[in-house]
Write an enzyme that holds these catalytic residues in place. Structure first.
Site, PDB file in Angstrom:
ATOM      1  N   ASP A  92      -2.744   8.981  23.102  1.00 14.52           N
ATOM      2  CA  ASP A  92      -3.343   9.242  21.787  1.00 14.52           C
ATOM      3  C   ASP A  92      -3.848   7.974  21.115  1.00 14.52           C
ATOM      4  O   ASP A  92      -4.661   7.998  20.211  1.00 14.52           O
ATOM      5  CB  ASP A  92      -2.259   9.854  20.893  1.00 14.52           C
ATOM      6  CG  ASP A  92      -2.649  11.217  20.406  1.00 14.52           C
ATOM      7  OD1 ASP A  92      -3.740  11.678  20.760  1.00 14.52           O
ATOM      8  OD2 ASP A  92      -1.855  11.812  19.679  1.00 14.52           O
TER       9      ASP A  92
ATOM     10  N   LEU B  41      -8.275  17.205  10.358  1.00 10.64           N
ATOM     11  CA  LEU B  41      -7.431  17.762   9.296  1.00 10.64           C
ATOM     12  C   LEU B  41      -6.646  18.949   9.835  1.00 10.64           C
ATOM     13  O   LEU B  41      -7.099  20.103   9.755  1.00 10.64           O
ATOM     14  CB  LEU B  41      -8.295  18.202   8.099  1.00 10.64           C
ATOM     15  CG  LEU B  41      -9.427  17.254   7.645  1.00 10.64           C
ATOM     16  CD1 LEU B  41     -10.221  17.877   6.491  1.00 10.64           C
ATOM     17  CD2 LEU B  41      -8.863  15.901   7.224  1.00 10.64           C
TER      18      LEU B  41
ATOM     19  N   ARG C 286      -3.799  27.637   4.197  1.00  3.97           N
ATOM     20  CA  ARG C 286      -4.214  29.024   3.929  1.00  3.97           C
ATOM     21  C   ARG C 286      -3.389  29.643   2.803  1.00  3.97           C
ATOM     22  O   ARG C 286      -3.923  30.339   1.941  1.00  3.97           O
ATOM     23  CB  ARG C 286      -4.062  29.875   5.203  1.00  3.97           C
ATOM     24  CG  ARG C 286      -5.097  29.551   6.247  1.00  3.97           C
ATOM     25  CD  ARG C 286      -4.717  30.111   7.582  1.00  3.97           C
ATOM     26  NE  ARG C 286      -3.630  29.327   8.158  1.00  3.97           N
ATOM     27  CZ  ARG C 286      -3.301  29.309   9.444  1.00  3.97           C
ATOM     28  NH1 ARG C 286      -3.970  30.066  10.290  1.00  3.97           N
ATOM     29  NH2 ARG C 286      -2.329  28.569   9.897  1.00  3.97           N
TER      30      ARG C 286
ATOM     31  N   GLY D 134      -7.628  22.532  12.177  1.00  2.00           N
ATOM     32  CA  GLY D 134      -7.412  23.732  11.358  1.00  2.00           C
ATOM     33  C   GLY D 134      -8.048  23.723   9.969  1.00  2.00           C
ATOM     34  O   GLY D 134      -8.832  24.605   9.634  1.00  2.00           O
TER      35      GLY D 134
END
Ligand code: ADP
Length: 370
Positions: free
Chosen positions: A128, A187, A263, A309
Protein backbone atom coordinates in the site's frame (compact mmCIF):
# COMPACT_ATOMS: atom_id res chain seq x y z
CA UNK A 1 -3.24 -18.31 -16.10
CA UNK A 2 -5.41 -17.74 -13.03
CA UNK A 3 -4.48 -15.03 -10.56
CA UNK A 4 -5.83 -14.94 -7.00
CA UNK A 5 -5.82 -11.70 -5.03
CA UNK A 6 -5.99 -11.77 -1.23
CA UNK A 7 -6.84 -8.66 0.78
CA UNK A 8 -6.79 -9.52 4.48
CA UNK A 9 -7.95 -6.99 7.08
CA UNK A 10 -8.62 -7.08 10.80
CA UNK A 11 -12.27 -8.08 10.40
CA UNK A 12 -12.53 -9.56 6.91
CA UNK A 13 -10.76 -11.43 4.17
CA UNK A 14 -11.55 -10.43 0.63
CA UNK A 15 -10.51 -12.62 -2.27
CA UNK A 16 -10.96 -12.34 -6.01
CA UNK A 17 -9.98 -14.72 -8.80
CA UNK A 18 -8.96 -13.25 -12.17
CA UNK A 19 -8.35 -14.64 -15.60
CA UNK A 20 -4.75 -13.56 -16.19
CA UNK A 21 -5.32 -13.07 -19.95
CA UNK A 22 -8.02 -10.43 -19.95
CA UNK A 23 -8.31 -9.64 -16.24
CA UNK A 24 -11.97 -10.55 -16.12
CA UNK A 25 -13.16 -11.32 -12.60
CA UNK A 26 -14.14 -15.00 -12.22
CA UNK A 27 -15.34 -15.08 -8.64
CA UNK A 28 -14.98 -13.06 -5.45
CA UNK A 29 -16.16 -12.97 -1.86
CA UNK A 30 -15.69 -11.22 1.44
CA UNK A 31 -15.44 -13.54 4.43
CA UNK A 32 -15.99 -12.09 7.87
CA UNK A 33 -13.32 -12.80 10.42
CA UNK A 34 -14.49 -12.43 14.00
CA UNK A 35 -14.78 -14.51 17.13
CA UNK A 36 -18.53 -14.97 16.72
CA UNK A 37 -18.41 -16.14 13.08
CA UNK A 38 -17.63 -19.58 11.63
CA UNK A 39 -14.26 -18.18 10.60
CA UNK A 40 -12.70 -16.70 13.75
CA UNK A 41 -9.17 -16.59 12.31
CA UNK A 42 -7.55 -15.52 9.04
CA UNK A 43 -6.31 -19.08 8.57
CA UNK A 44 -9.84 -20.50 8.83
CA UNK A 45 -11.17 -17.76 6.52
CA UNK A 46 -8.55 -18.77 3.95
CA UNK A 47 -9.48 -22.43 4.31
CA UNK A 48 -13.07 -21.47 3.63
CA UNK A 49 -11.98 -19.35 0.63
CA UNK A 50 -10.14 -22.33 -0.86
CA UNK A 51 -13.27 -24.49 -0.50
CA UNK A 52 -15.39 -21.79 -2.14
CA UNK A 53 -12.90 -21.44 -5.02
CA UNK A 54 -13.14 -25.14 -5.81
CA UNK A 55 -16.93 -25.11 -5.43
CA UNK A 56 -17.14 -22.16 -7.85
CA UNK A 57 -15.87 -24.46 -10.65
CA UNK A 58 -13.85 -21.62 -12.07
CA UNK A 59 -10.79 -23.77 -11.45
CA UNK A 60 -10.50 -27.54 -11.75
CA UNK A 61 -8.05 -27.72 -8.87
CA UNK A 62 -6.11 -25.30 -6.68
CA UNK A 63 -3.08 -26.01 -8.89
CA UNK A 64 -4.71 -23.87 -11.62
CA UNK A 65 -3.86 -20.80 -9.53
CA UNK A 66 -0.39 -19.81 -10.74
CA UNK A 67 0.01 -16.46 -9.04
CA UNK A 68 -1.28 -14.95 -5.81
CA UNK A 69 -1.16 -11.23 -5.03
CA UNK A 70 -1.30 -10.29 -1.37
CA UNK A 71 -2.10 -6.76 -0.33
CA UNK A 72 0.47 -5.81 2.32
CA UNK A 73 -0.07 -2.51 4.08
CA UNK A 74 3.49 -1.56 4.98
CA UNK A 75 6.52 -1.98 2.73
CA UNK A 76 8.69 0.54 4.56
CA UNK A 77 11.19 2.61 2.57
CA UNK A 78 12.57 -0.37 0.70
CA UNK A 79 9.75 -1.86 -1.35
CA UNK A 80 8.62 0.29 -4.24
CA UNK A 81 7.37 -2.60 -6.42
CA UNK A 82 5.41 -5.83 -6.11
CA UNK A 83 7.90 -8.36 -4.76
CA UNK A 84 7.90 -12.13 -4.88
CA UNK A 85 7.52 -13.53 -1.39
CA UNK A 86 10.46 -15.59 -0.16
CA UNK A 87 11.86 -16.25 3.31
CA UNK A 88 13.74 -12.95 3.30
CA UNK A 89 10.65 -10.91 2.46
CA UNK A 90 8.64 -12.72 5.13
CA UNK A 91 11.28 -11.65 7.65
CA UNK A 92 11.13 -8.05 6.34
CA UNK A 93 7.33 -7.93 6.61
CA UNK A 94 7.66 -9.28 10.16
CA UNK A 95 10.20 -6.55 11.00
CA UNK A 96 7.90 -3.88 9.58
CA UNK A 97 5.18 -5.08 11.96
CA UNK A 98 6.81 -2.95 14.63
CA UNK A 99 5.78 0.21 12.74
CA UNK A 100 2.52 -1.28 11.38
CA UNK A 101 1.29 -3.44 14.28
CA UNK A 102 -2.38 -3.25 13.27
CA UNK A 103 -1.87 -4.37 9.68
CA UNK A 104 1.29 -6.28 8.77
CA UNK A 105 0.80 -9.19 11.23
CA UNK A 106 -2.62 -9.87 9.69
CA UNK A 107 -1.22 -9.65 6.16
CA UNK A 108 1.55 -12.03 7.15
CA UNK A 109 -0.88 -14.51 8.68
CA UNK A 110 -2.76 -14.58 5.37
CA UNK A 111 0.45 -15.06 3.37
CA UNK A 112 1.68 -17.94 5.51
CA UNK A 113 -1.69 -19.71 5.46
CA UNK A 114 -2.13 -19.18 1.73
CA UNK A 115 1.34 -20.53 0.97
CA UNK A 116 0.32 -23.71 2.78
CA UNK A 117 -2.77 -24.18 0.60
CA UNK A 118 -1.09 -23.07 -2.63
CA UNK A 119 2.51 -24.24 -2.34
CA UNK A 120 3.09 -24.35 -6.12
CA UNK A 121 1.89 -20.83 -6.90
CA UNK A 122 4.14 -17.78 -7.00
CA UNK A 123 3.13 -15.41 -4.21
CA UNK A 124 3.70 -11.65 -4.44
CA UNK A 125 3.38 -8.85 -1.93
CA UNK A 126 1.83 -5.65 -3.31
CA UNK A 127 2.38 -2.83 -0.86
CA UNK A 128 0.00 0.00 0.00
CA UNK A 129 3.00 2.24 0.57
CA UNK A 130 4.85 1.59 -2.74
CA UNK A 131 3.03 4.28 -4.73
CA UNK A 132 4.63 6.86 -2.43
CA UNK A 133 8.24 5.88 -3.12
CA UNK A 134 8.41 8.92 -5.43
CA UNK A 135 7.44 11.52 -2.81
CA UNK A 136 10.25 14.00 -2.11
CA UNK A 137 11.85 14.52 1.30
CA UNK A 138 10.12 17.89 1.75
CA UNK A 139 6.83 15.98 1.77
CA UNK A 140 7.75 12.97 3.89
CA UNK A 141 10.02 14.32 6.63
CA UNK A 142 8.44 15.43 9.92
CA UNK A 143 9.94 18.37 11.80
CA UNK A 144 11.11 16.22 14.70
CA UNK A 145 14.75 15.26 15.39
CA UNK A 146 16.22 13.82 12.17
CA UNK A 147 17.62 10.81 13.97
CA UNK A 148 14.05 9.59 14.60
CA UNK A 149 13.84 9.12 10.84
CA UNK A 150 17.39 7.92 10.32
CA UNK A 151 17.47 5.42 13.19
CA UNK A 152 13.82 4.55 13.66
CA UNK A 153 12.17 5.07 10.27
CA UNK A 154 9.72 7.69 11.54
CA UNK A 155 8.52 9.57 8.46
CA UNK A 156 5.39 9.93 6.37
CA UNK A 157 4.85 6.73 4.34
CA UNK A 158 1.36 7.16 2.92
CA UNK A 159 -1.20 4.37 2.48
CA UNK A 160 -4.08 3.31 0.21
CA UNK A 161 -1.57 3.65 -2.64
CA UNK A 162 -2.98 0.74 -4.63
CA UNK A 163 -6.33 2.51 -4.93
CA UNK A 164 -4.79 5.93 -5.65
CA UNK A 165 -2.62 4.40 -8.38
CA UNK A 166 -5.58 2.63 -10.00
CA UNK A 167 -7.81 5.72 -10.21
CA UNK A 168 -4.93 8.02 -11.14
CA UNK A 169 -3.87 5.84 -14.09
CA UNK A 170 -7.47 5.71 -15.24
CA UNK A 171 -7.77 9.49 -15.00
CA UNK A 172 -4.60 10.00 -17.08
CA UNK A 173 -6.31 7.98 -19.83
CA UNK A 174 -9.62 9.86 -19.53
CA UNK A 175 -7.76 13.19 -19.69
CA UNK A 176 -5.54 12.04 -22.55
CA UNK A 177 -2.64 13.71 -20.74
CA UNK A 178 0.18 11.50 -19.46
CA UNK A 179 1.67 14.34 -17.40
CA UNK A 180 -1.50 15.52 -15.69
CA UNK A 181 -1.40 16.99 -12.18
CA UNK A 182 -3.98 15.08 -10.21
CA UNK A 183 -5.45 15.10 -6.73
CA UNK A 184 -7.14 11.80 -5.89
CA UNK A 185 -9.52 11.60 -2.93
CA UNK A 186 -10.11 8.08 -1.59
CA UNK A 187 -13.14 8.50 0.66
CA UNK A 188 -14.06 5.13 2.18
CA UNK A 189 -13.86 3.94 5.77
CA UNK A 190 -10.27 5.08 5.56
CA UNK A 191 -9.78 8.45 3.86
CA UNK A 192 -6.71 9.85 2.14
CA UNK A 193 -5.90 12.49 -0.45
CA UNK A 194 -2.90 12.14 -2.76
CA UNK A 195 -1.26 14.54 -5.21
CA UNK A 196 0.57 13.19 -8.25
CA UNK A 197 2.14 14.32 -11.50
CA UNK A 198 1.99 11.94 -14.46
CA UNK A 199 1.14 9.05 -12.14
CA UNK A 200 4.02 9.75 -9.72
CA UNK A 201 2.93 10.53 -6.17
CA UNK A 202 4.29 13.79 -4.75
CA UNK A 203 2.49 13.99 -1.40
CA UNK A 204 -0.35 12.41 0.54
CA UNK A 205 -2.33 13.04 3.69
CA UNK A 206 -1.79 9.75 5.56
CA UNK A 207 1.48 9.62 7.45
CA UNK A 208 3.63 7.34 9.57
CA UNK A 209 0.40 5.40 10.08
CA UNK A 210 -3.03 5.54 8.39
CA UNK A 211 -4.26 7.79 11.23
CA UNK A 212 -2.94 11.10 9.92
CA UNK A 213 -4.74 13.48 7.60
CA UNK A 214 -8.45 13.53 6.83
CA UNK A 215 -11.36 12.74 9.15
CA UNK A 216 -12.35 9.08 8.60
CA UNK A 217 -15.18 6.73 9.58
CA UNK A 218 -13.94 6.14 13.12
CA UNK A 219 -10.42 7.66 12.97
CA UNK A 220 -9.76 11.24 14.01
CA UNK A 221 -7.22 12.18 11.34
CA UNK A 222 -4.80 15.03 12.15
CA UNK A 223 -5.23 16.62 15.55
CA UNK A 224 -2.91 18.56 17.82
CA UNK A 225 -0.46 15.94 19.19
CA UNK A 226 -0.60 17.78 22.53
CA UNK A 227 -4.15 16.46 23.01
CA UNK A 228 -2.50 13.10 23.70
CA UNK A 229 -0.39 14.61 26.51
CA UNK A 230 -3.45 16.28 27.99
CA UNK A 231 -5.57 13.10 27.89
CA UNK A 232 -2.75 11.17 29.48
CA UNK A 233 -1.53 13.65 32.09
CA UNK A 234 -4.68 15.54 33.07
CA UNK A 235 -7.44 13.02 32.36
CA UNK A 236 -5.22 10.04 33.32
CA UNK A 237 -6.25 7.94 30.33
CA UNK A 238 -3.97 5.05 29.43
CA UNK A 239 -2.19 5.03 26.07
CA UNK A 240 -4.30 2.01 25.04
CA UNK A 241 -7.48 3.96 25.81
CA UNK A 242 -6.28 7.02 23.89
CA UNK A 243 -5.34 4.85 20.92
CA UNK A 244 -8.79 3.28 21.00
CA UNK A 245 -10.43 6.71 21.04
CA UNK A 246 -8.36 7.97 18.08
CA UNK A 247 -8.78 4.81 15.98
CA UNK A 248 -12.24 3.52 16.82
CA UNK A 249 -14.28 6.21 18.56
CA UNK A 250 -13.53 9.35 16.58
CA UNK A 251 -14.14 10.60 13.04
CA UNK A 252 -17.63 10.62 11.52
CA UNK A 253 -18.87 8.41 14.36
CA UNK A 254 -17.79 10.89 17.04
CA UNK A 255 -18.94 14.02 15.23
CA UNK A 256 -22.37 12.70 14.25
CA UNK A 257 -23.03 10.57 17.35
CA UNK A 258 -25.05 8.53 14.84
CA UNK A 259 -22.78 6.25 12.84
CA UNK A 260 -19.45 5.88 11.02
CA UNK A 261 -21.49 5.34 7.87
CA UNK A 262 -22.06 8.40 5.71
CA UNK A 263 -25.36 6.95 4.42
CA UNK A 264 -26.87 6.97 7.93
CA UNK A 265 -25.56 10.46 8.63
CA UNK A 266 -27.02 11.79 5.37
CA UNK A 267 -30.43 10.24 6.12
CA UNK A 268 -30.52 12.04 9.49
CA UNK A 269 -29.34 15.29 7.93
CA UNK A 270 -32.38 15.22 5.65
CA UNK A 271 -34.48 15.09 8.83
CA UNK A 272 -32.67 18.26 9.99
CA UNK A 273 -30.56 16.52 12.65
CA UNK A 274 -28.12 19.27 13.69
CA UNK A 275 -25.15 17.02 14.42
CA UNK A 276 -25.60 15.17 11.12
CA UNK A 277 -25.69 18.47 9.22
CA UNK A 278 -22.63 19.75 11.04
CA UNK A 279 -20.74 16.46 10.43
CA UNK A 280 -21.27 16.80 6.67
CA UNK A 281 -20.12 20.45 6.85
CA UNK A 282 -16.99 19.59 8.81
CA UNK A 283 -16.06 16.63 6.61
CA UNK A 284 -16.46 18.66 3.39
CA UNK A 285 -14.55 21.62 4.84
CA UNK A 286 -11.63 19.44 5.93
CA UNK A 287 -11.62 17.69 2.57
CA UNK A 288 -11.40 21.03 0.74
CA UNK A 289 -8.57 22.11 3.06
CA UNK A 290 -6.59 18.93 2.33
CA UNK A 291 -7.14 19.26 -1.42
CA UNK A 292 -5.83 22.83 -1.28
CA UNK A 293 -2.90 21.68 0.87
CA UNK A 294 -2.02 18.87 -1.55
CA UNK A 295 -2.10 21.24 -4.53
CA UNK A 296 1.08 22.95 -3.21
CA UNK A 297 3.12 19.85 -4.00
CA UNK A 298 2.10 19.83 -7.69
CA UNK A 299 1.57 23.57 -8.29
CA UNK A 300 -1.69 23.20 -10.13
CA UNK A 301 -4.66 20.87 -10.52
CA UNK A 302 -5.59 19.34 -13.87
CA UNK A 303 -8.08 17.01 -12.23
CA UNK A 304 -9.60 16.02 -8.90
CA UNK A 305 -10.78 12.43 -8.54
CA UNK A 306 -13.42 11.23 -6.08
CA UNK A 307 -13.36 7.51 -5.32
CA UNK A 308 -14.39 4.77 -2.80
CA UNK A 309 -17.73 4.48 -0.97
CA UNK A 310 -18.24 8.16 -0.10
CA UNK A 311 -16.34 9.57 -3.08
CA UNK A 312 -18.25 7.51 -5.64
CA UNK A 313 -21.70 8.06 -4.15
CA UNK A 314 -22.07 11.05 -1.84
CA UNK A 315 -22.87 13.86 -4.30
CA UNK A 316 -23.60 16.22 -1.37
CA UNK A 317 -20.03 15.82 -0.08
CA UNK A 318 -18.61 16.52 -3.55
CA UNK A 319 -20.91 19.53 -3.93
CA UNK A 320 -19.93 21.12 -0.61
CA UNK A 321 -16.24 20.33 -1.04
CA UNK A 322 -15.96 21.88 -4.49
CA UNK A 323 -18.01 24.84 -3.29
CA UNK A 324 -15.32 25.42 -0.62
CA UNK A 325 -12.74 25.51 -3.43
CA UNK A 326 -14.54 27.91 -5.78
CA UNK A 327 -11.65 30.41 -5.46
CA UNK A 328 -9.54 27.90 -7.44
CA UNK A 329 -11.86 28.55 -10.39
CA UNK A 330 -13.36 25.10 -10.23
CA UNK A 331 -17.03 24.21 -10.32
CA UNK A 332 -19.39 21.28 -10.82
CA UNK A 333 -22.00 20.43 -13.38
CA UNK A 334 -24.60 19.92 -10.67
CA UNK A 335 -26.72 17.50 -12.68
CA UNK A 336 -23.75 15.33 -13.69
CA UNK A 337 -22.63 15.39 -10.04
CA UNK A 338 -26.02 14.25 -8.76
CA UNK A 339 -25.92 11.36 -11.25
CA UNK A 340 -22.30 10.48 -10.24
CA UNK A 341 -21.19 10.63 -13.90
CA UNK A 342 -17.53 10.06 -14.79
CA UNK A 343 -16.90 13.75 -15.54
CA UNK A 344 -18.77 16.04 -13.16
CA UNK A 345 -16.99 19.39 -13.67
CA UNK A 346 -18.75 22.27 -15.40
CA UNK A 347 -17.61 23.41 -18.86
CA UNK A 348 -16.01 26.52 -17.35
CA UNK A 349 -14.21 24.76 -14.50
CA UNK A 350 -10.40 25.22 -14.54
CA UNK A 351 -9.85 21.65 -13.37
CA UNK A 352 -11.66 18.50 -14.46
CA UNK A 353 -13.52 16.76 -11.66
CA UNK A 354 -13.96 13.00 -12.01
CA UNK A 355 -15.78 10.17 -10.26
CA UNK A 356 -13.89 6.91 -10.74
CA UNK A 357 -14.75 3.57 -9.15
CA UNK A 358 -11.70 2.12 -7.50
CA UNK A 359 -10.68 -1.53 -7.84
CA UNK A 360 -7.72 -2.47 -5.66
CA UNK A 361 -7.95 -6.19 -6.42
CA UNK A 362 -7.78 -5.58 -10.19
CA UNK A 363 -4.80 -3.27 -9.70
CA UNK A 364 -2.99 -5.97 -7.68
CA UNK A 365 -3.76 -8.63 -10.33
CA UNK A 366 -2.41 -6.41 -13.09
CA UNK A 367 0.74 -5.51 -11.15
CA UNK A 368 1.75 -9.15 -10.63
CA UNK A 369 0.84 -10.41 -14.10
CA UNK A 370 4.12 -9.60 -15.90
P1 ADP B 1 -12.95 1.00 2.33
O1 ADP B 1 -12.20 2.25 2.45
O2 ADP B 1 -12.99 0.21 3.58
O3 ADP B 1 -12.61 0.16 1.12
P2 ADP B 1 -15.47 1.62 1.01
O4 ADP B 1 -14.85 2.18 -0.20
O5 ADP B 1 -16.28 0.37 0.87
O6 ADP B 1 -14.45 1.41 2.20
O7 ADP B 1 -16.37 2.76 1.66
C1 ADP B 1 -17.16 2.49 2.78
C2 ADP B 1 -17.84 3.74 3.26
O8 ADP B 1 -18.40 4.43 2.15
C3 ADP B 1 -19.01 3.45 4.18
O9 ADP B 1 -18.57 3.42 5.50
C4 ADP B 1 -19.94 4.62 3.94
O10 ADP B 1 -19.62 5.66 4.83
C5 ADP B 1 -19.61 5.07 2.54
N1 ADP B 1 -20.63 4.77 1.53
C6 ADP B 1 -20.87 3.61 0.89
N2 ADP B 1 -21.91 3.73 0.04
C7 ADP B 1 -22.36 5.01 0.15
C8 ADP B 1 -23.41 5.78 -0.44
N3 ADP B 1 -24.23 5.25 -1.34
N4 ADP B 1 -23.53 7.06 -0.07
C9 ADP B 1 -22.69 7.61 0.85
N5 ADP B 1 -21.70 6.95 1.44
C10 ADP B 1 -21.53 5.67 1.11
Amino acid sequence: MKILVINAGSSSLKYELFDGKNFSSLTENLIEVNKKSKTPTIELALKSAMKELIASRKISSLNDIERVGHRVVHGGEKYSKPTEIDKKLIEEIKKLSSIAPLHNPINLEAILACKKYLPNAKHYAVFDTSFYSTTPEKAFLYAIPRELHEKHGIRKYGFQGISHKFVTEKALKILGNKKAKIISCHLGNGVSITASIGGKAMDTTMGFTPLEGMIMGTRCGSIDPAITFYLSKSLKLSLEKIEEIYLKKSGLLALSEISWDMREIYKKSLKKDKKAISTIEIFSYHLAKHIAEMSASIKGIDAIIFTAGIGENAFYIREKTIDNLSHFGISLDKKANRLSKEIISSKTSKSKILVIKTDEELQIAKEISN
